[in-house]
Design a protein around this motif. Structure first.
Motif, PDB file in Angstrom:
ATOM      1  N   GLY A  99       4.730  56.863  61.787  1.00 47.42           N
ATOM      2  CA  GLY A  99       5.424  58.200  61.169  1.00 47.42           C
ATOM      3  C   GLY A  99       4.379  58.849  60.325  1.00 47.42           C
ATOM      4  O   GLY A  99       4.768  59.997  60.027  1.00 47.42           O
ATOM      5  N   ALA A 100       2.982  58.450  60.142  1.00 48.31           N
ATOM      6  CA  ALA A 100       2.107  59.318  59.485  1.00 48.31           C
ATOM      7  C   ALA A 100       1.741  60.675  60.287  1.00 48.31           C
ATOM      8  O   ALA A 100       1.985  60.722  61.533  1.00 48.31           O
ATOM      9  CB  ALA A 100       0.888  58.602  59.210  1.00 48.31           C
ATOM     10  N   ASP A 101       1.784  61.724  59.535  1.00 48.53           N
ATOM     11  CA  ASP A 101       1.408  63.162  60.173  1.00 48.53           C
ATOM     12  C   ASP A 101       0.089  63.340  60.515  1.00 48.53           C
ATOM     13  O   ASP A 101      -0.153  63.864  61.375  1.00 48.53           O
ATOM     14  CB  ASP A 101       2.126  64.057  59.086  1.00 48.53           C
ATOM     15  CG  ASP A 101       3.734  64.030  58.796  1.00 48.53           C
ATOM     16  OD1 ASP A 101       4.153  64.453  59.886  1.00 48.53           O
ATOM     17  OD2 ASP A 101       4.027  63.530  58.026  1.00 48.53           O
ATOM     18  N   ASP A 102      -0.855  62.945  59.822  1.00 56.34           N
ATOM     19  CA  ASP A 102      -2.126  63.182  59.912  1.00 56.34           C
ATOM     20  C   ASP A 102      -3.184  61.932  59.042  1.00 56.34           C
ATOM     21  O   ASP A 102      -2.451  61.277  58.312  1.00 56.34           O
ATOM     22  CB  ASP A 102      -2.609  64.310  59.505  1.00 56.34           C
ATOM     23  CG  ASP A 102      -3.893  64.925  60.141  1.00 56.34           C
ATOM     24  OD1 ASP A 102      -4.489  64.222  60.872  1.00 56.34           O
ATOM     25  OD2 ASP A 102      -4.469  65.964  60.003  1.00 56.34           O
ATOM     26  N   SER A 159      17.161  63.098  64.624  1.00 53.53           N
ATOM     27  CA  SER A 159      16.357  63.300  63.410  1.00 53.53           C
ATOM     28  C   SER A 159      14.962  63.163  63.880  1.00 53.53           C
ATOM     29  O   SER A 159      14.539  62.025  64.365  1.00 53.53           O
ATOM     30  CB  SER A 159      16.962  61.827  62.478  1.00 53.53           C
ATOM     31  OG  SER A 159      15.985  61.867  61.201  1.00 53.53           O
ATOM     32  N   LEU A 160      14.042  64.150  63.311  1.00 48.29           N
ATOM     33  CA  LEU A 160      12.689  64.146  63.364  1.00 48.29           C
ATOM     34  C   LEU A 160      11.848  64.179  62.373  1.00 48.29           C
ATOM     35  O   LEU A 160      12.588  64.924  61.380  1.00 48.29           O
ATOM     36  CB  LEU A 160      12.474  65.374  64.558  1.00 48.29           C
ATOM     37  CG  LEU A 160      13.129  65.512  66.001  1.00 48.29           C
ATOM     38  CD1 LEU A 160      12.528  66.715  66.617  1.00 48.29           C
ATOM     39  CD2 LEU A 160      12.651  64.197  66.708  1.00 48.29           C
ATOM     40  N   ARG A 206       5.967  59.429  70.161  1.00 50.42           N
ATOM     41  CA  ARG A 206       6.960  59.390  69.107  1.00 50.42           C
ATOM     42  C   ARG A 206       8.182  60.257  69.408  1.00 50.42           C
ATOM     43  O   ARG A 206       9.266  60.061  69.411  1.00 50.42           O
ATOM     44  CB  ARG A 206       6.428  59.687  67.731  1.00 50.42           C
ATOM     45  CG  ARG A 206       5.690  58.537  67.026  1.00 50.42           C
ATOM     46  CD  ARG A 206       4.907  59.140  65.845  1.00 50.42           C
ATOM     47  NE  ARG A 206       5.846  59.848  65.090  1.00 50.42           N
ATOM     48  CZ  ARG A 206       5.014  60.471  63.777  1.00 50.42           C
ATOM     49  NH1 ARG A 206       3.816  60.260  63.701  1.00 50.42           N
ATOM     50  NH2 ARG A 206       5.878  61.481  63.085  1.00 50.42           N
ATOM     51  N   LEU A 207       7.720  61.511  69.781  1.00 56.49           N
ATOM     52  CA  LEU A 207       8.852  62.627  69.886  1.00 56.49           C
ATOM     53  C   LEU A 207       9.484  61.995  71.253  1.00 56.49           C
ATOM     54  O   LEU A 207      10.644  62.435  71.154  1.00 56.49           O
ATOM     55  CB  LEU A 207       8.033  63.956  70.225  1.00 56.49           C
ATOM     56  CG  LEU A 207       9.211  64.920  70.511  1.00 56.49           C
ATOM     57  CD1 LEU A 207      10.214  65.255  69.456  1.00 56.49           C
ATOM     58  CD2 LEU A 207       8.348  66.390  70.338  1.00 56.49           C
ATOM     59  N   ARG A 208       9.038  61.802  72.201  1.00 52.52           N
ATOM     60  CA  ARG A 208       9.657  61.347  73.377  1.00 52.52           C
ATOM     61  C   ARG A 208      10.776  60.302  73.147  1.00 52.52           C
ATOM     62  O   ARG A 208      12.040  60.408  73.825  1.00 52.52           O
ATOM     63  CB  ARG A 208       8.751  60.700  74.682  1.00 52.52           C
ATOM     64  CG  ARG A 208       7.991  61.914  75.373  1.00 52.52           C
ATOM     65  CD  ARG A 208       6.782  61.118  76.210  1.00 52.52           C
ATOM     66  NE  ARG A 208       6.179  61.979  77.005  1.00 52.52           N
ATOM     67  CZ  ARG A 208       5.071  61.682  77.702  1.00 52.52           C
ATOM     68  NH1 ARG A 208       4.454  60.643  77.417  1.00 52.52           N
ATOM     69  NH2 ARG A 208       4.544  62.575  78.522  1.00 52.52           N
ATOM     70  N   LYS A 209      10.366  59.287  72.376  1.00 53.71           N
ATOM     71  CA  LYS A 209      11.253  58.194  72.087  1.00 53.71           C
ATOM     72  C   LYS A 209      12.560  58.717  71.595  1.00 53.71           C
ATOM     73  O   LYS A 209      13.623  58.015  71.737  1.00 53.71           O
ATOM     74  CB  LYS A 209      10.643  57.155  70.944  1.00 53.71           C
ATOM     75  CG  LYS A 209       9.672  56.348  71.855  1.00 53.71           C
ATOM     76  CD  LYS A 209       8.910  55.359  70.777  1.00 53.71           C
ATOM     77  CE  LYS A 209       7.697  54.564  71.622  1.00 53.71           C
ATOM     78  NZ  LYS A 209       7.024  53.790  70.428  1.00 53.71           N
TER      79      LYS A 209
END
Length: 235
Positions: A99-102, A159-160, A206-209
């Motif tokens: 879940g980290a963004d960068d 939820s994203l 992550r988004l696919r899941k």
């Protein structure tokens, strides 16, 4: 940690580095505070959710990866910028997967840290839901940019995280065009692609899941040597 919530919280157990980072960010007119462990972070966040958390992996007690996993599971998580040792590639990948963004490797250039945070803060400010935004319809999804809300055709909400939502917005706006990994990395993280940088690939996974329907083809297609494209669901 009472009073107004801070825009950025720095989680770093080295007192000298933490003080340097807080001073550096405060000089950019961001309200920020520094803490040394997970317990102090939780107490700081009790005053209000920050827009971003700068999170060192190596912390006493609960480590940065565990903290990132907890933060990413929140209904409206802050952007997470992880600090890692340059040799710890596996930690970077795990951090992005949970879940980290960068991420940014130590030692780092202060200007690069500021540039990464500016990109994250812009994205979080845009997705705060305070201003009306475009409503997109793509791949069987309704994407309300202003409310930062994604729903399926039947009304089920998806939820994203901030980074996942930003990726979906860019793919939806492309209207079936292929977007390169380099373009997406620059658009979402505000930086140029480095060789073997897997940040976008992990974010796509992550988004696919979250948006794919089990048993059906993925809504995000990987085009070899080209990039990614959002496709309409196949009947």
């Amino acid at each position: 940690m009472q009073g107004q919530p801070h825009q950025i919280i720095v989680v770093e157990d080295d007192t000298e580095i933490r003080s340097m980072l807080v001073s550096l960010l405060a000089a950019q007119s961001w309200t920020c505070s520094g803490v040394g462990n997970a317990g102090d972070l939780d107490r700081a966040m009790a005053a209000g959710m920050p827009l971003a958390v700068v999170l060192d992996i190596n912390l006493p007690g609960e480590d940065g990866l565990s903290i990132a996993r907890r933060l990413a599971a929140l209904p409206s998580p802050p952007a997470i910028l992880m600090l890692t040792a340059r040799s710890e590639d596996i930690d970077r990948i795990i951090g992005l997967e949970i879940g980290a963004d960068d991420y940014l490797g130590k030692p780092f250039n202060p200007r690069e840290l500021i540039a990464r945070l500016r990109a994250l803060m812009r994205r979080m400010a845009r997705s705060g839901g305070e201003e009306a935004g475009e409503v997109l319809h793509a791949a069987g999804l309704t994407i309300d940019e202003g409310a930062r809300r994604v729903t399926r055709a039947g009304g089920e909400e998806v939820s994203l995280s901030g980074a996942e939502f930003a990726l979906l917005i860019h793919l939806a706006r492309a209207k079936g065009r292929i977007l390169s990994r380099d373009y997406l990395l620059d658009a979402i993280h505000g930086r140029e692609a480095a060789p073997f940088d897997r940040a976008i690939d992990v974010l796509v996974s992550r988004l696919r899941k979250k948006i794919d329907v089990p048993g059906r083809d993925s809504l995000i297609e990987a085009v070899r040597n080209a990039g990614y494209v959002l496709r309409e669901p196949r009947r």
